[in-house]
Motif scaffolding. Structure first.
Motif, PDB file in Angstrom:
ATOM      1  N   ALA A 149      51.864  35.754  41.206  1.00  0.00           N
ATOM      2  CA  ALA A 149      52.179  36.092  42.614  1.00  0.00           C
ATOM      3  C   ALA A 149      52.274  37.556  42.717  1.00  0.00           C
ATOM      4  N   ALA A 150      52.574  38.227  41.774  1.00  0.00           N
ATOM      5  CA  ALA A 150      52.577  39.794  41.884  1.00  0.00           C
ATOM      6  C   ALA A 150      51.239  40.373  41.448  1.00  0.00           C
ATOM      7  N   LEU A 151      50.502  39.690  40.663  1.00  0.00           N
ATOM      8  CA  LEU A 151      49.264  40.472  39.935  1.00  0.00           C
ATOM      9  C   LEU A 151      48.243  40.353  40.998  1.00  0.00           C
ATOM     10  N   VAL A 152      48.156  39.107  41.858  1.00  0.00           N
ATOM     11  CA  VAL A 152      46.931  38.974  42.756  1.00  0.00           C
ATOM     12  C   VAL A 152      46.974  40.132  43.776  1.00  0.00           C
ATOM     13  N   PRO A 153      48.139  40.477  44.699  1.00  0.00           N
ATOM     14  CA  PRO A 153      47.868  41.602  45.491  1.00  0.00           C
ATOM     15  C   PRO A 153      47.558  42.926  44.712  1.00  0.00           C
ATOM     16  N   ASP A 178      41.036  27.859  41.972  1.00  0.00           N
ATOM     17  CA  ASP A 178      42.625  28.258  42.159  1.00  0.00           C
ATOM     18  C   ASP A 178      42.788  29.625  41.987  1.00  0.00           C
ATOM     19  N   GLU A 179      44.053  30.128  42.144  1.00  0.00           N
ATOM     20  CA  GLU A 179      44.473  31.470  42.067  1.00  0.00           C
ATOM     21  C   GLU A 179      44.375  32.114  40.828  1.00  0.00           C
ATOM     22  N   TRP A 180      44.541  31.474  39.926  1.00  0.00           N
ATOM     23  CA  TRP A 180      44.357  32.086  38.385  1.00  0.00           C
ATOM     24  C   TRP A 180      42.963  32.489  37.999  1.00  0.00           C
ATOM     25  N   PRO A 181      42.056  31.483  38.218  1.00  0.00           N
ATOM     26  CA  PRO A 181      40.607  32.092  37.923  1.00  0.00           C
ATOM     27  C   PRO A 181      40.093  33.177  38.701  1.00  0.00           C
TER      28      PRO A 181
END
Length: 218
Positions: A149-153, A178-181
């Motif tokens: 959640a911190a890495l995506v932004p 998904d968010e991770w890929p």
């Protein structure tokens, strides 16, 4: 009550330490998702970054000096990496446990930035290179949701063309993924990357339930 930290680096450090146990000496020459890097080169980079981000947490903007970081090299990997790298990673996580590490400015690799941003950079390095190591050595990998959640932004705000020496150009990923890929793509990695197989011999990934074709037919 202890102060709540912006981000906990324990999960990616724990996973990296576990992955190190699964690295066979024969895999040190194997390729990784990092172009031109072998597993040994990646491990040398992890040795350096663990030390740099530990100093950034402990000394803030006074850490590191102005010299650019030494390019990672398999030739420079310490023969004692199996004992030293886990300790350095643990020291990194411990250093970022201190609330003061997240205040003011921090410096690593010749770059100064707000300490909270530096902490996210450290987390990104741990997570992405953890995935690199897992893929290169056939091990399972799972990212902690709070870290993701911190890495995506952070990754979404990075230049699409990448940052030399840090992030590669973005890899287009299906928006339905998904968010991770999608995070991997933002970091310049192809989620489908696999190491080349020698002579196409079927193998079993360590830690998975996948079996060779002959076993599946039995």
């Amino acid at each position: 009550m202890a102060a709540r930290l912006p981000l906990d680096l324990d999960p990616p450090v724990r996973q990296l330490r576990a992955l190190l146990l699964g690295v066979d000496d024969r895999e040190l020459i194997a390729p990784t998702p990092c172009p031109g890097w072998s597993v040994a080169t990646l491990l040398d980079h992890l040795m350096s970054l663990a030390e740099a981000f530990t100093e950034a947490a402990r000394r803030g903007a006074d850490a590191g000096g102005d010299r650019p970081p030494r390019p990672p090299s398999a030739a420079h990997l310490s023969p004692h990496w199996r004992s030293r790298l886990p300790v350095r990673l643990e020291e990194l996580a411990t250093a970022w446990h201190a609330p003061v590490a997240w205040r003011g400015l921090a410096r690593a690799g010749g770059i100064t930035m707000p300490a909270p941003e530096m902490g996210v950079v450290a987390a990104n390095e741990l997570v992405m290179h953890g995935w690199d190591l897992a893929r290169a050595t056939g091990q399972d990998f799972a990212v902690d949701p709070r870290v993701l959640a911190a890495l995506v932004p952070f990754l979404s705000a990075a230049p699409a063309e990448g940052t030399p020496g840090f992030l590669g150009p973005r890899v287009p990923i299906d928006p339905e993924e998904d968010e991770w890929p999608r995070a991997l793509g933002l970091a310049g990695r192809d989620p489908a990357w696999r190491p080349p197989r020698s002579h196409d011999v079927p193998t079993v990934r360590r830690g998975s339930r996948e079996q060779p074709p002959a076993a599946r037919r039995a």
